[in-house]
Scaffold this motif. Structure first.
Motif, mmCIF file in Angstrom:
data_model
loop_
_atom_site.group_PDB
_atom_site.id
_atom_site.type_symbol
_atom_site.label_atom_id
_atom_site.label_comp_id
_atom_site.label_asym_id
_atom_site.label_seq_id
_atom_site.Cartn_x
_atom_site.Cartn_y
_atom_site.Cartn_z
ATOM 1 N N ARG A 16 0.845 -1.196 0.000
ATOM 2 C CA ARG A 16 0.000 0.000 0.000
ATOM 3 C C ARG A 16 0.887 1.256 0.000
ATOM 4 O O ARG A 16 0.622 2.210 -0.715
ATOM 5 N N ILE A 17 1.943 1.227 0.774
ATOM 6 C CA ILE A 17 2.862 2.366 0.822
ATOM 7 C C ILE A 17 3.525 2.564 -0.538
ATOM 8 O O ILE A 17 3.606 3.693 -1.035
ATOM 9 N N ARG A 18 3.969 1.481 -1.161
ATOM 10 C CA ARG A 18 4.574 1.575 -2.498
ATOM 11 C C ARG A 18 3.558 2.106 -3.502
ATOM 12 O O ARG A 18 3.888 2.890 -4.392
ATOM 13 N N PHE A 19 2.290 1.688 -3.372
ATOM 14 C CA PHE A 19 1.238 2.189 -4.259
ATOM 15 C C PHE A 19 1.077 3.697 -4.103
ATOM 16 O O PHE A 19 0.991 4.429 -5.084
ATOM 17 N N TYR A 20 1.013 4.170 -2.865
ATOM 18 C CA TYR A 20 0.887 5.609 -2.633
ATOM 19 C C TYR A 20 2.093 6.355 -3.204
ATOM 20 O O TYR A 20 1.944 7.437 -3.757
ATOM 21 N N GLU A 21 3.256 5.762 -3.077
ATOM 22 C CA GLU A 21 4.459 6.389 -3.626
ATOM 23 C C GLU A 21 4.385 6.458 -5.152
ATOM 24 O O GLU A 21 4.617 7.515 -5.751
ATOM 25 N N SER A 22 4.024 5.346 -5.780
ATOM 26 C CA SER A 22 3.946 5.332 -7.246
ATOM 27 C C SER A 22 2.819 6.227 -7.762
ATOM 28 O O SER A 22 2.872 6.697 -8.897
ATOM 29 N N SER A 23 1.822 6.481 -6.924
ATOM 30 C CA SER A 23 0.702 7.368 -7.293
ATOM 31 C C SER A 23 1.038 8.839 -7.085
ATOM 32 O O SER A 23 0.212 9.706 -7.363
ATOM 33 N N GLY A 24 2.210 9.117 -6.551
ATOM 34 C CA GLY A 24 2.625 10.493 -6.346
ATOM 35 C C GLY A 24 2.127 11.108 -5.048
ATOM 36 O O GLY A 24 2.227 12.321 -4.869
ATOM 37 N N ILE A 26 3.191 10.089 -1.913
ATOM 38 C CA ILE A 26 4.349 10.185 -1.017
ATOM 39 C C ILE A 26 5.513 10.650 -1.871
ATOM 40 O O ILE A 26 5.862 10.015 -2.870
ATOM 41 N N ARG A 27 6.097 11.761 -1.470
ATOM 42 C CA ARG A 27 7.176 12.360 -2.255
ATOM 43 C C ARG A 27 8.477 12.346 -1.460
ATOM 44 O O ARG A 27 8.475 12.181 -0.245
ATOM 45 N N GLY A 28 9.551 12.574 -2.171
ATOM 46 C CA GLY A 28 10.850 12.722 -1.525
ATOM 47 C C GLY A 28 11.427 11.438 -0.975
ATOM 48 O O GLY A 28 12.162 11.460 0.007
ATOM 49 N N VAL A 29 11.108 10.320 -1.592
ATOM 50 C CA VAL A 29 11.646 9.042 -1.144
ATOM 51 C C VAL A 29 13.010 8.842 -1.807
ATOM 52 O O VAL A 29 13.143 8.972 -3.020
ATOM 53 N N GLU A 30 14.005 8.556 -1.001
ATOM 54 C CA GLU A 30 15.351 8.334 -1.530
ATOM 55 C C GLU A 30 15.592 6.844 -1.734
ATOM 56 O O GLU A 30 15.081 6.017 -0.992
ATOM 57 N N ARG A 31 16.380 6.545 -2.761
ATOM 58 C CA ARG A 31 16.835 5.165 -2.984
ATOM 59 C C ARG A 31 18.299 5.098 -2.580
ATOM 60 O O ARG A 31 19.117 5.876 -3.040
ATOM 61 N N LYS A 32 18.620 4.169 -1.729
ATOM 62 C CA LYS A 32 20.002 3.967 -1.315
ATOM 63 C C LYS A 32 20.729 3.157 -2.390
ATOM 64 O O LYS A 32 20.107 2.603 -3.304
ATOM 65 N N ASP A 33 22.044 3.071 -2.260
ATOM 66 C CA ASP A 33 22.847 2.318 -3.227
ATOM 67 C C ASP A 33 22.427 0.857 -3.299
ATOM 68 O O ASP A 33 22.524 0.222 -4.349
ATOM 69 N N ASN A 34 21.920 0.319 -2.199
ATOM 70 C CA ASN A 34 21.485 -1.083 -2.173
ATOM 71 C C ASN A 34 20.065 -1.260 -2.731
ATOM 72 O O ASN A 34 19.534 -2.364 -2.744
ATOM 73 N N GLU A 42 8.435 12.768 7.382
ATOM 74 C CA GLU A 42 7.190 13.312 6.827
ATOM 75 C C GLU A 42 6.348 12.229 6.150
ATOM 76 O O GLU A 42 5.147 12.405 5.953
ATOM 77 N N ALA A 43 6.949 11.093 5.801
ATOM 78 C CA ALA A 43 6.198 10.014 5.148
ATOM 79 C C ALA A 43 5.113 9.469 6.079
ATOM 80 O O ALA A 43 3.986 9.201 5.642
ATOM 81 N N LEU A 44 5.435 9.323 7.350
ATOM 82 C CA LEU A 44 4.436 8.830 8.309
ATOM 83 C C LEU A 44 3.306 9.838 8.450
ATOM 84 O O LEU A 44 2.135 9.473 8.455
ATOM 85 N N TRP A 45 3.645 11.107 8.524
ATOM 86 C CA TRP A 45 2.660 12.193 8.592
ATOM 87 C C TRP A 45 1.766 12.159 7.354
ATOM 88 O O TRP A 45 0.545 12.263 7.458
ATOM 89 N N THR A 46 2.369 11.988 6.188
ATOM 90 C CA THR A 46 1.622 11.949 4.925
ATOM 91 C C THR A 46 0.680 10.747 4.904
ATOM 92 O O THR A 46 -0.482 10.866 4.492
ATOM 93 N N LEU A 47 1.158 9.593 5.338
ATOM 94 C CA LEU A 47 0.303 8.398 5.366
ATOM 95 C C LEU A 47 -0.882 8.594 6.310
ATOM 96 O O LEU A 47 -1.998 8.158 6.006
ATOM 97 N N ASP A 48 -0.661 9.250 7.432
ATOM 98 C CA ASP A 48 -1.768 9.537 8.360
ATOM 99 C C ASP A 48 -2.817 10.420 7.687
ATOM 100 O O ASP A 48 -4.018 10.188 7.832
ATOM 101 N N ILE A 49 -2.360 11.417 6.967
ATOM 102 C CA ILE A 49 -3.291 12.311 6.269
ATOM 103 C C ILE A 49 -4.053 11.541 5.193
ATOM 104 O O ILE A 49 -5.277 11.678 5.064
ATOM 105 N N ILE A 50 -3.357 10.725 4.430
ATOM 106 C CA ILE A 50 -3.999 9.965 3.346
ATOM 107 C C ILE A 50 -5.078 9.048 3.904
ATOM 108 O O ILE A 50 -6.217 9.044 3.422
#
Length: 149
Positions: A16-24, A26-34, A42-50
């Motif tokens: 569900r979190i990945r879906f919200y991210e791909s739907s735009g 949840i913003r500002g998600v970083e990908r690490k080298d791995n 702010e992602a937790l705050w955003t999920l609460d609002i959603i």
């Protein structure tokens, strides 16, 4: 925080979190080298609002248009207008539901208390007439098959 930790704190499935991210949503998600996603606080705050907005009846598109890019940049007038519009929608829905309920109660009462002396097809017509009376609708005319009486 990684997606598993975010899922644990939010109570949402990682998918569900990945879906919200791909739907735009949840913003500002970083990908690490791995390849792991790294979510900021702010992602937790955003999920609460959603999730709160969805429970209030907002669609994902409506939520997407309301969410600010960050917590400090809310568009207060647009947010207030959307909230007031949603309240109006809910009030209209409540009115329609009350009308539907009233009509169903008339139908139940009409079926339970229909005259036993009527033939089966006449009973159905009697129930339909009671429904029309309850809504103030005009009686329906029999279909015109082109013949004259």
């Amino acid at each position: 925080m990684k997606i598993g930790e975010l899922a644990k704190h939010s109570g949402l499935a990682p998918s569900r979190i990945r879906f919200y991210e791909s739907s735009g949503l949840i913003r500002g998600v970083e990908r690490k080298d791995n390849g792991y996603r790294e979510y900021g606080p702010e992602a937790l705050w955003t999920l609460d609002i959603i999730t709160s907005a969805q429970r209030a009846g907002f669609s994902l598109d409506e939520i997407r248009n309301l969410l600010p890019n960050d917590q400090a940049r809310w568009q207060h007038e647009a947010l207030l207008a959307s909230l007031e519009r949603k309240v109006t929608e809910i009030e209209l829905l409540q009115q329609r539901l009350a009308q539907n309920k009233a009509q169903l109660l008339v139908a139940i009462d009409s079926v339970k208390n229909r005259p036993d002396a009527l033939a089966c097809t006449d009973r159905a017509q009697w129930v339909l007439e009671k429904l029309r009376e309850s809504t103030g609708a005009a009686p329906s005319e029999p279909p015109n098959d082109g013949s004259s009486a």
